[in-house]
Design a protein around this motif. Sequence first.
Motif, PDB file in Angstrom:
ATOM      1  N   VAL A  96       0.832  -1.197   0.000  1.00  0.00           N
ATOM      2  CA  VAL A  96       0.000   0.000   0.000  1.00  0.00           C
ATOM      3  C   VAL A  96       0.867   1.247   0.000  1.00  0.00           C
ATOM      4  O   VAL A  96       0.595   2.216  -0.730  1.00  0.00           O
ATOM      5  CB  VAL A  96      -0.963  -0.007   1.227  1.00  0.00           C
ATOM      6  CG1 VAL A  96      -1.633   1.347   1.402  1.00  0.00           C
ATOM      7  CG2 VAL A  96      -2.012  -1.096   1.057  1.00  0.00           C
ATOM      8  N   ARG A  97       1.914   1.250   0.802  1.00  0.00           N
ATOM      9  CA  ARG A  97       2.805   2.409   0.854  1.00  0.00           C
ATOM     10  C   ARG A  97       3.509   2.634  -0.481  1.00  0.00           C
ATOM     11  O   ARG A  97       3.682   3.763  -0.916  1.00  0.00           O
ATOM     12  CB  ARG A  97       3.831   2.235   1.959  1.00  0.00           C
ATOM     13  CG  ARG A  97       3.244   2.420   3.326  1.00  0.00           C
ATOM     14  CD  ARG A  97       4.295   2.316   4.405  1.00  0.00           C
ATOM     15  NE  ARG A  97       3.681   2.478   5.704  1.00  0.00           N
ATOM     16  CZ  ARG A  97       4.245   2.152   6.832  1.00  0.00           C
ATOM     17  NH1 ARG A  97       5.461   1.636   6.838  1.00  0.00           N
ATOM     18  NH2 ARG A  97       3.621   2.321   7.983  1.00  0.00           N
ATOM     19  N   GLU A  98       3.933   1.554  -1.130  1.00  0.00           N
ATOM     20  CA  GLU A  98       4.605   1.688  -2.426  1.00  0.00           C
ATOM     21  C   GLU A  98       3.622   2.125  -3.510  1.00  0.00           C
ATOM     22  O   GLU A  98       4.002   2.798  -4.459  1.00  0.00           O
ATOM     23  CB  GLU A  98       5.276   0.381  -2.818  1.00  0.00           C
ATOM     24  CG  GLU A  98       6.479   0.061  -1.969  1.00  0.00           C
ATOM     25  CD  GLU A  98       7.083  -1.294  -2.279  1.00  0.00           C
ATOM     26  OE1 GLU A  98       6.554  -2.000  -3.157  1.00  0.00           O
ATOM     27  OE2 GLU A  98       8.070  -1.656  -1.632  1.00  0.00           O
ATOM     28  N   GLY A  99       2.364   1.756  -3.374  1.00  0.00           N
ATOM     29  CA  GLY A  99       1.351   2.123  -4.347  1.00  0.00           C
ATOM     30  C   GLY A  99       1.012   3.607  -4.299  1.00  0.00           C
ATOM     31  O   GLY A  99       0.587   4.191  -5.283  1.00  0.00           O
ATOM     32  N   ARG A 100       1.205   4.232  -3.166  1.00  0.00           N
ATOM     33  CA  ARG A 100       0.907   5.660  -3.009  1.00  0.00           C
ATOM     34  C   ARG A 100       1.994   6.542  -3.599  1.00  0.00           C
ATOM     35  O   ARG A 100       1.797   7.719  -3.825  1.00  0.00           O
ATOM     36  CB  ARG A 100       0.744   6.007  -1.533  1.00  0.00           C
ATOM     37  CG  ARG A 100      -0.501   5.427  -0.927  1.00  0.00           C
ATOM     38  CD  ARG A 100      -0.653   5.876   0.490  1.00  0.00           C
ATOM     39  NE  ARG A 100      -1.846   5.268   1.084  1.00  0.00           N
ATOM     40  CZ  ARG A 100      -2.136   5.351   2.362  1.00  0.00           C
ATOM     41  NH1 ARG A 100      -1.338   5.991   3.180  1.00  0.00           N
ATOM     42  NH2 ARG A 100      -3.217   4.778   2.820  1.00  0.00           N
ATOM     43  N   ARG A 101       3.153   6.012  -3.837  1.00  0.00           N
ATOM     44  CA  ARG A 101       4.269   6.841  -4.328  1.00  0.00           C
ATOM     45  C   ARG A 101       4.210   7.047  -5.795  1.00  0.00           C
ATOM     46  O   ARG A 101       3.667   6.564  -6.628  1.00  0.00           O
ATOM     47  CB  ARG A 101       5.601   6.179  -3.972  1.00  0.00           C
ATOM     48  CG  ARG A 101       5.803   6.183  -2.483  1.00  0.00           C
ATOM     49  CD  ARG A 101       7.125   5.546  -2.130  1.00  0.00           C
ATOM     50  NE  ARG A 101       7.184   5.420  -0.680  1.00  0.00           N
ATOM     51  CZ  ARG A 101       8.124   4.844  -0.040  1.00  0.00           C
ATOM     52  NH1 ARG A 101       9.137   4.312  -0.679  1.00  0.00           N
ATOM     53  NH2 ARG A 101       8.141   4.767   1.256  1.00  0.00           N
TER      54      ARG A 101
END
Length: 67
Positions: free
Chosen positions: A62-67
């Motif tokens: 999820v964190r990588e998808g927001r970048r």
Amino acid sequence: MMFLAIVLPFLSFIVRGKVITGIICFILQITLIGWLPAAIWAVMSLNNERANQRNEDLIRAVREGRR
């Protein structure tokens, strides 16, 4: 690993790097009555560890998808 947790619960902990917990589990396991709780404890611990790893992977995705 699940088979190991059922058959030799203490070894399951030791292989995962939890030596002190493995020793405590071994002490519990050496009695015939204590083997069943030791096996249940090892299986639950293994399942919790796997669930924690899945959660960490999801959070990372999820964190990588927001970048």
